[in-house]
Design a protein around this motif. Structure first.
Motif, PDB file in Angstrom:
ATOM      1  N   GLU A   1       0.715  -1.111  -0.099  1.00  0.00           N
ATOM      2  CA  GLU A   1       0.024  -0.037  -0.016  1.00  0.00           C
ATOM      3  C   GLU A   1       0.772   1.356  -0.021  1.00  0.00           C
ATOM      4  OE1 GLU A   1      -2.007   0.558   4.158  1.00  0.00           O
ATOM      5  OE2 GLU A   1      -1.443  -1.495   4.089  1.00  0.00           O
ATOM      6  N   VAL A   2       2.226   1.164   0.232  1.00  0.00           N
ATOM      7  CA  VAL A   2       3.207   2.471   0.441  1.00  0.00           C
ATOM      8  C   VAL A   2       4.034   2.420  -0.580  1.00  0.00           C
ATOM      9  CG1 VAL A   2       2.361   3.098   2.629  1.00  0.00           C
ATOM     10  CG2 VAL A   2       4.265   1.382   2.291  1.00  0.00           C
ATOM     11  N   MET A   3       4.391   1.226  -1.135  1.00  0.00           N
ATOM     12  CA  MET A   3       5.459   1.283  -2.103  1.00  0.00           C
ATOM     13  C   MET A   3       5.732   2.252  -2.991  1.00  0.00           C
ATOM     14  SD  MET A   3       8.140  -0.956  -2.311  1.00  0.00           S
ATOM     15  CE  MET A   3       8.019  -2.724  -2.101  1.00  0.00           C
ATOM     16  N   PRO A   4       4.766   2.786  -3.699  1.00  0.00           N
ATOM     17  CA  PRO A   4       5.071   3.806  -4.816  1.00  0.00           C
ATOM     18  C   PRO A   4       5.605   5.098  -4.097  1.00  0.00           C
ATOM     19  CG  PRO A   4       2.815   2.834  -4.842  1.00  0.00           C
ATOM     20  CD  PRO A   4       3.209   2.273  -3.782  1.00  0.00           C
TER      21      PRO A   4
ATOM     22  N   LEU B   1       8.132  -5.135  -5.680  1.00  0.00           N
ATOM     23  CA  LEU B   1       8.743  -4.211  -6.375  1.00  0.00           C
ATOM     24  C   LEU B   1       8.209  -3.355  -7.463  1.00  0.00           C
ATOM     25  CD1 LEU B   1      12.587  -5.013  -5.756  1.00  0.00           C
ATOM     26  CD2 LEU B   1      11.417  -2.863  -4.739  1.00  0.00           C
ATOM     27  N   LYS B   2       7.159  -3.882  -8.163  1.00  0.00           N
ATOM     28  CA  LYS B   2       6.812  -3.537  -9.431  1.00  0.00           C
ATOM     29  C   LYS B   2       6.066  -2.118  -9.490  1.00  0.00           C
ATOM     30  CE  LYS B   2       6.330  -7.055 -12.852  1.00  0.00           C
ATOM     31  NZ  LYS B   2       6.262  -8.483 -12.121  1.00  0.00           N
ATOM     32  N   THR B   3       5.555  -1.745  -8.333  1.00  0.00           N
ATOM     33  CA  THR B   3       5.015  -0.339  -8.176  1.00  0.00           C
ATOM     34  C   THR B   3       6.007   0.622  -7.496  1.00  0.00           C
ATOM     35  OG1 THR B   3       3.995  -0.664  -6.109  1.00  0.00           O
ATOM     36  CG2 THR B   3       2.691  -1.340  -7.989  1.00  0.00           C
ATOM     37  N   ALA B   4       7.255   0.112  -7.377  1.00  0.00           N
ATOM     38  CA  ALA B   4       8.257   1.199  -6.620  1.00  0.00           C
ATOM     39  C   ALA B   4       8.895   2.017  -7.534  1.00  0.00           C
ATOM     40  CB  ALA B   4       9.366   0.151  -5.908  1.00  0.00           C
ATOM     41  N   LYS B   5       9.430   3.128  -6.966  1.00  0.00           N
ATOM     42  CA  LYS B   5       9.889   4.059  -7.735  1.00  0.00           C
ATOM     43  C   LYS B   5      11.179   3.579  -8.439  1.00  0.00           C
ATOM     44  CE  LYS B   5       8.682   8.343  -5.212  1.00  0.00           C
ATOM     45  NZ  LYS B   5       9.337   9.323  -4.423  1.00  0.00           N
ATOM     46  N   LYS B   6      11.258   4.099  -9.566  1.00  0.00           N
ATOM     47  CA  LYS B   6      12.865   3.509 -10.233  1.00  0.00           C
ATOM     48  C   LYS B   6      14.102   3.841  -9.583  1.00  0.00           C
ATOM     49  CE  LYS B   6      10.795   2.467 -14.283  1.00  0.00           C
ATOM     50  NZ  LYS B   6       9.712   1.938 -13.330  1.00  0.00           N
ATOM     51  N   ASP B   7      14.072   4.741  -8.602  1.00  0.00           N
ATOM     52  CA  ASP B   7      15.396   5.215  -8.001  1.00  0.00           C
ATOM     53  C   ASP B   7      15.178   4.821  -6.580  1.00  0.00           C
ATOM     54  OD1 ASP B   7      13.720   7.008  -7.511  1.00  0.00           O
ATOM     55  OD2 ASP B   7      15.049   8.828  -7.361  1.00  0.00           O
ATOM     56  N   LEU B   8      14.209   3.884  -6.201  1.00  0.00           N
ATOM     57  CA  LEU B   8      14.118   3.408  -4.682  1.00  0.00           C
ATOM     58  C   LEU B   8      15.493   2.704  -4.381  1.00  0.00           C
ATOM     59  CD1 LEU B   8      12.229   2.551  -2.449  1.00  0.00           C
ATOM     60  CD2 LEU B   8      12.083   0.228  -3.629  1.00  0.00           C
ATOM     61  N   CYS B   9      15.705   3.049  -3.073  1.00  0.00           N
ATOM     62  CA  CYS B   9      17.120   2.528  -2.423  1.00  0.00           C
ATOM     63  C   CYS B   9      16.471   1.618  -1.438  1.00  0.00           C
ATOM     64  CB  CYS B   9      17.754   3.593  -2.015  1.00  0.00           C
ATOM     65  SG  CYS B   9      19.347   3.186  -0.978  1.00  0.00           S
TER      66      CYS B   9
END
Ligand code: NCD
Length: 308
Positions: free
Chosen positions: A213-216, A251-259
């Protein structure tokens, strides 16, 4: 600063200085390889460790110093009933600086009252782990270029995870940091941290029960292991240990630059398939730990770079 017991022993300026120094050490190792010649670091580990102890020892060796110590309470006179204070007092006659880990909260603080040599808390029970925090700050700074304007999700065992407790305190001093706490209800952040840090300082935070629910929204995802050794009851541990596992699908909905960070050791809370994702930073993070510990040892011993 004489000892490092709690992450809040360091001012923001001192942290900046340590991070600048750690970066320089990483880039110009030759300037630092003799600065701690004839100095000794003692590592007193009353609790297991791989990264923290070995990175401390490697740090001192790369500064040209020597190391001595023990890696479990079982191989020290603690088994004979010696108090921590007595052990540290004696060792302060053998070493110039001491890194200690202990299962009891506050043990390094008590030890620091007794001696003149600098004491570094390398983890005390479920309480603090300030050198992991320096490692984490160095990672965030290197990966994101900043320590402010960040949304950080912390996932897993927020109740017993000392790395989480220390990092929250340290990050609470930077501008516009939002905290997202992801855990089962049984492992939620202790009330004292919610009150003393988030509420007192009016810091944005929320508690959720799923990563999805918070990944993005996340810039950083800080994963943690369920702290089996601090559970009182085996049944609770077995029920909760697989609660929050990061995999490629999540991880599909995560930001491209997530760390993606993790203090390690990992058990199974991050699928090994995630290791090849460019967003996985945890092995780099472990490497940064050595450089920031080099910077800390130098600072506490009052030695500076060899500029010749
Ligand atoms: C952590 C610790 O000891 O608190 N490990 C470490 O120092 N990198 C995290 C853990 O044990 O889960």
């Amino acid at each position: 600063m004489k000892h490092l017991i709690d992450p809040m022993d360091l001012t923001v300026e001192e942290i900046d200085h340590l991070l600048v120094l750690a970066d320089d050490i990483m880039l110009h190792k030759e300037k630092y390889q003799e600065v701690c010649r004839h100095k000794k670091l003692a590592t007193l580990f009353f609790e297991p460790s791989t990264r923290t102890r070995l990175s401390f020892e490697a740090a001192m060796m790369e500064l040209g110093g020597n190391v001595l110590g023990f890696s479990s309470a079982g191989s020290s006179s603690a088994t004979k009933g010696e108090s921590v204070s007595d052990t540290v007092r004696v060792v302060s006659g053998y070493a110039d600086i001491i890194a200690m880990r202990h299962p009891k909260e506050g043990a390094p603080f008590v030890a620091a009252q007794k001696v003149d040599v600098p004491i570094i808390n390398a983890g005390d029970g479920g309480h603090n782990h300030p050198t992991q925090t320096l490692t984490d700050l160095m990672t965030i700074h290197r990966e994101k270029g900043r320590l402010s304007d960040i949304t950080i999700g912390m996932c897993g065992d927020l109740k017993f995870g000392r790395t989480v407790h220390s990092l929250i305190k340290a990050m609470s001093r930077y501008e516009n940091v939002r905290f997202v706490m992801i855990s089962p209800i049984e492992l939620r952040l202790p009330e004292y941290i919610i009150k003393d840090v988030f509420e007192k300082k009016n810091i944005a935070y929320k508690e959720v029960r799923t990563m999805e629910e918070v990944m993005p929204e996340l810039d950083i995802l800080y994963m943690t292991r369920v702290q089996k050794e601090r559970f009182f009851n085996e049944a609770d541990y077995v029920r909760l240990k697989d609660s929050f596992i990061l995999d490629e699908k999540k991880l599909k909905t995560a930001k491209k630059d997530l760390c993606i960070m993790h203090p390690l050791p990992r058990v199974n809370e991050i699928s090994t398939k995630v290791d090849d994702d460019p967003r996985a930073c945890y092995f780099k993070q472990a490497m940064y730990g050595k450089y920031v510990r080099m910077a800390l040892i130098m600072t506490l011993l009052g030695v500076s770079a060899n500029e010749n």
